[in-house]
Motif scaffolding. Structure first.
Motif, PDB file in Angstrom:
ATOM      1  N   ARG A  13       0.854  -1.199   0.000  1.00  0.00           N
ATOM      2  CA  ARG A  13       0.000   0.000   0.000  1.00  0.00           C
ATOM      3  C   ARG A  13       0.881   1.236   0.000  1.00  0.00           C
ATOM      4  NH1 ARG A  13      -0.738   4.140   2.118  1.00  0.00           N
ATOM      5  NH2 ARG A  13       0.857   3.518   3.628  1.00  0.00           N
ATOM      6  N   MET A  14       0.530   2.159  -0.811  1.00  0.00           N
ATOM      7  CA  MET A  14       1.227   3.447  -0.851  1.00  0.00           C
ATOM      8  C   MET A  14       0.197   4.464  -1.296  1.00  0.00           C
ATOM      9  SD  MET A  14       2.903   3.335  -4.622  1.00  0.00           S
ATOM     10  CE  MET A  14       2.663   5.031  -4.823  1.00  0.00           C
ATOM     11  N   ARG A  17      -0.691   8.830  -6.467  1.00  0.00           N
ATOM     12  CA  ARG A  17      -1.109  10.198  -6.804  1.00  0.00           C
ATOM     13  C   ARG A  17      -1.247  10.400  -8.314  1.00  0.00           C
ATOM     14  NH1 ARG A  17       2.269  10.785  -2.244  1.00  0.00           N
ATOM     15  NH2 ARG A  17       1.116  11.501  -0.408  1.00  0.00           N
ATOM     16  N   TYR A  88      -6.703  18.159  12.046  1.00  0.00           N
ATOM     17  CA  TYR A  88      -6.023  16.912  11.686  1.00  0.00           C
ATOM     18  C   TYR A  88      -4.553  17.027  12.088  1.00  0.00           C
ATOM     19  CZ  TYR A  88      -4.157  13.020   9.033  1.00  0.00           C
ATOM     20  OH  TYR A  88      -3.516  11.860   8.685  1.00  0.00           O
ATOM     21  N   ASN A 104       8.946  14.794   3.643  1.00  0.00           N
ATOM     22  CA  ASN A 104       7.923  14.209   2.779  1.00  0.00           C
ATOM     23  C   ASN A 104       7.528  15.192   1.670  1.00  0.00           C
ATOM     24  OD1 ASN A 104       6.029  11.858   2.509  1.00  0.00           O
ATOM     25  ND2 ASN A 104       4.531  13.512   2.645  1.00  0.00           N
ATOM     26  N   PHE A 133      -6.672  12.889  -8.044  1.00  0.00           N
ATOM     27  CA  PHE A 133      -5.503  12.413  -8.791  1.00  0.00           C
ATOM     28  C   PHE A 133      -5.936  11.621 -10.031  1.00  0.00           C
ATOM     29  CE2 PHE A 133      -4.131  12.762  -4.272  1.00  0.00           C
ATOM     30  CZ  PHE A 133      -3.169  13.735  -4.421  1.00  0.00           C
ATOM     31  N   CYS A 174      -5.448   6.714  -2.287  1.00  0.00           N
ATOM     32  CA  CYS A 174      -4.750   7.788  -1.589  1.00  0.00           C
ATOM     33  C   CYS A 174      -5.737   8.381  -0.591  1.00  0.00           C
ATOM     34  CB  CYS A 174      -4.258   8.884  -2.539  1.00  0.00           C
ATOM     35  SG  CYS A 174      -3.252  10.128  -1.678  1.00  0.00           S
ATOM     36  N   PRO A 175      -5.453   8.218   0.707  1.00  0.00           N
ATOM     37  CA  PRO A 175      -6.322   8.875   1.695  1.00  0.00           C
ATOM     38  C   PRO A 175      -6.086  10.370   1.592  1.00  0.00           C
ATOM     39  CG  PRO A 175      -4.385   7.947   2.787  1.00  0.00           C
ATOM     40  CD  PRO A 175      -4.271   7.590   1.333  1.00  0.00           C
ATOM     41  N   GLN A 176      -7.136  11.162   1.773  1.00  0.00           N
ATOM     42  CA  GLN A 176      -6.979  12.601   1.508  1.00  0.00           C
ATOM     43  C   GLN A 176      -7.657  13.481   2.551  1.00  0.00           C
ATOM     44  OE1 GLN A 176      -8.712  12.157  -2.650  1.00  0.00           O
ATOM     45  NE2 GLN A 176      -7.113  13.662  -2.991  1.00  0.00           N
ATOM     46  N   ALA A 177      -6.812  14.099   3.384  1.00  0.00           N
ATOM     47  CA  ALA A 177      -7.339  15.114   4.304  1.00  0.00           C
ATOM     48  C   ALA A 177      -7.474  16.456   3.590  1.00  0.00           C
ATOM     49  CB  ALA A 177      -6.413  15.249   5.512  1.00  0.00           C
ATOM     50  N   ALA A 178      -6.900  16.541   2.389  1.00  0.00           N
ATOM     51  CA  ALA A 178      -6.922  17.811   1.642  1.00  0.00           C
ATOM     52  C   ALA A 178      -8.335  18.327   1.404  1.00  0.00           C
ATOM     53  CB  ALA A 178      -6.199  17.642   0.304  1.00  0.00           C
ATOM     54  N   THR A 218       8.014   6.368   0.544  1.00  0.00           N
ATOM     55  CA  THR A 218       8.291   7.083   1.781  1.00  0.00           C
ATOM     56  C   THR A 218       9.049   6.196   2.772  1.00  0.00           C
ATOM     57  OG1 THR A 218       6.085   6.421   2.469  1.00  0.00           O
ATOM     58  CG2 THR A 218       6.335   8.647   1.596  1.00  0.00           C
ATOM     59  N   ARG A 220      10.399   4.882   6.588  1.00  0.00           N
ATOM     60  CA  ARG A 220       9.797   4.677   7.908  1.00  0.00           C
ATOM     61  C   ARG A 220      10.900   4.637   8.961  1.00  0.00           C
ATOM     62  NH1 ARG A 220       5.984   5.620   5.121  1.00  0.00           N
ATOM     63  NH2 ARG A 220       3.938   4.623   5.149  1.00  0.00           N
TER      64      ARG A 220
HETATM   65  C1  LIG Z   1      -5.709  10.423   6.998  1.00  0.00           C
HETATM   66  C2  LIG Z   1      -4.702  10.725   5.920  1.00  0.00           C
HETATM   67  C3  LIG Z   1      -4.855  11.837   5.139  1.00  0.00           C
HETATM   68  C4  LIG Z   1      -3.956  12.100   4.094  1.00  0.00           C
HETATM   69  N1  LIG Z   1      -4.180  13.160   3.275  1.00  0.00           N
HETATM   70  C5  LIG Z   1      -3.439  13.294   2.149  1.00  0.00           C
HETATM   71  C6  LIG Z   1      -3.782  14.294   1.197  1.00  0.00           C
HETATM   72  O1  LIG Z   1      -4.712  15.060   1.372  1.00  0.00           O
HETATM   73  N2  LIG Z   1      -3.055  14.359   0.053  1.00  0.00           N
HETATM   74  C7  LIG Z   1      -2.003  13.508  -0.195  1.00  0.00           C
HETATM   75  O2  LIG Z   1      -1.394  13.611  -1.255  1.00  0.00           O
HETATM   76  N3  LIG Z   1      -1.650  12.547   0.708  1.00  0.00           N
HETATM   77  C8  LIG Z   1      -2.358  12.425   1.850  1.00  0.00           C
HETATM   78  N4  LIG Z   1      -2.054  11.433   2.757  1.00  0.00           N
HETATM   79  C9  LIG Z   1      -0.972  10.485   2.440  1.00  0.00           C
HETATM   80  C10 LIG Z   1       0.268  10.691   3.281  1.00  0.00           C
HETATM   81  O3  LIG Z   1       1.015  11.772   2.814  1.00  0.00           O
HETATM   82  C11 LIG Z   1       1.076   9.377   3.180  1.00  0.00           C
HETATM   83  O4  LIG Z   1       0.318   8.362   3.781  1.00  0.00           O
HETATM   84  C12 LIG Z   1       2.443   9.435   3.861  1.00  0.00           C
HETATM   85  O5  LIG Z   1       3.272  10.378   3.246  1.00  0.00           O
HETATM   86  C13 LIG Z   1       3.108   8.046   3.809  1.00  0.00           C
HETATM   87  O6  LIG Z   1       3.248   7.629   2.458  1.00  0.00           O
HETATM   88  P1  LIG Z   1       2.556   6.318   1.896  1.00  0.00           P
HETATM   89  O7  LIG Z   1       1.080   6.409   2.131  1.00  0.00           O
HETATM   90  O8  LIG Z   1       2.871   6.338   0.424  1.00  0.00           O
HETATM   91  O9  LIG Z   1       3.115   5.140   2.599  1.00  0.00           O
HETATM   92  C14 LIG Z   1      -2.878  11.204   3.861  1.00  0.00           C
HETATM   93  C15 LIG Z   1      -2.702  10.123   4.707  1.00  0.00           C
HETATM   94  C16 LIG Z   1      -3.597   9.869   5.719  1.00  0.00           C
HETATM   95  C17 LIG Z   1      -3.407   8.656   6.583  1.00  0.00           C
END
Ligand SMILES: Cc1cc2nc3c(=O)[nH]c(=O)nc-3n(C[C@H](O)[C@H](O)[C@H](O)COP(=O)(O)O)c2cc1C
Length: 231
Positions: A13-14, A17, A88, A104, A133, A174-178, A218, A220
């Motif tokens: 999982r990553m 984008r 957040y 990051n 994306f 891609c989880p997104q808080a944006a 990324t 860890r």
């Molecule tokens: C709850 C949550 C919200 C996130 N929001 C965003 C976002 O809005 N845009 C984005 O590009 N990545 C977002 N991410 C991804 C993180 O940047 C990413 O999980 C982190 O850099 C680790 O990379 P990986 O997911 O590729 O392992 C979010 C991750 C989480 C868990």
């Protein structure tokens, strides 16, 4: 040590984008959600509520939010109108989190050839969030405002379960808080009630394997740095 199939799904999982336009069958999305609904939650409250956006509903939300995002850039006095409903991120950043956050951000921008002063490109890259994306499926997650902070823990379990289950079917996420700042546009669009709060969004689809942005991996912190063993 060899990785089990579950380990593989978690480790692969990553945050993708860039996605292809390949559609995701509704039955498959439903299956992911059904499997993820096995996630644990305190006293089995299952506080999640999911909105799946595809086709016209997805596209019109994308257009609305991108338009506002552009307008906010042109007129920063608009920014306070689009505040997140919950923090957040911390109000005040401290090390080591701010360092990891910077690493990051600049790692991603560096990979995309975006320099520190390149505000246009940064805006564009950030705006890709509001196009999911290019993923054909966008999801919005809400929680009842009556629930406590623990529900966000439950939510984390649920979201990760969706993301890991997706990997099992060759999908990425891609989880997104944006999206969180745009809840006053999103909530009426998805038909969420006033009793609901937006937790976050998520892009779901097939990753564009040829996209440079998806080569971003990324780091860890090693286990020994965050674990204390007590005998
Ligand atoms: C709850 C949550 C919200 C996130 N929001 C965003 C976002 O809005 N845009 C984005 O590009 N990545 C977002 N991410 C991804 C993180 O940047 C990413 O999980 C982190 O850099 C680790 O990379 P990986 O997911 O590729 O392992 C979010 C991750 C989480 C868990």
């Amino acid at each position: 040590m060899t990785l089990s199939p579950v380990d593989e799904a978690i480790a692969s999982r990553m945050s993708a984008r860039a996605f292809t336009s390949q559609p995701v069958p509704k039955e498959l999305i439903e299956q992911l959600l059904q499997v993820a609904s096995r996630a644990p939650s305190g006293t089995n409250c299952q506080p999640w509520k999911v909105y799946v956006l595809q086709g016209a509903s997805r596209n019109s939300l994308v257009e609305q939010v991108c338009t506002i995002h552009d307008a906010m850039r042109a007129d920063p006095t608009l920014v306070p109108q689009y505040a997140e409903e919950y923090d957040y991120y911390p109000q005040k950043w401290i090390s080591p989190y701010i360092d990891r956050r910077r690493e990051n951000g600049w790692g991603l921008y560096g990979l995309m050839g975006i320099g520190k002063g390149d505000k246009d490109k940064m805006h564009e890259q950030h705006q890709r969030n509001y196009r999911f994306f290019d993923a054909p499926v966008g999801m919005m997650f809400t929680v009842d405002r009556a629930m406590g902070r623990g529900s966000l823990l439950d939510y984390g379990c649920f979201l990760q379960s969706i993301m890991v289950a997706a990997r099992g079917h060759g999908l990425h996420t891609c989880p997104q808080a944006a999206w969180n700042g745009f809840s006053k546009v999103i909530m009426p669009h998805i038909g969420a009630g006033a009793d609901e709060m937006l937790v976050c969004g998520m892009a779901l689809g097939y990753a564009d394997e040829s996209a440079v942005v998806n080569t971003f991996h990324t780091p860890r912190v090693p286990v020994q740095d965050f674990t204390t063993w007590l005998d």
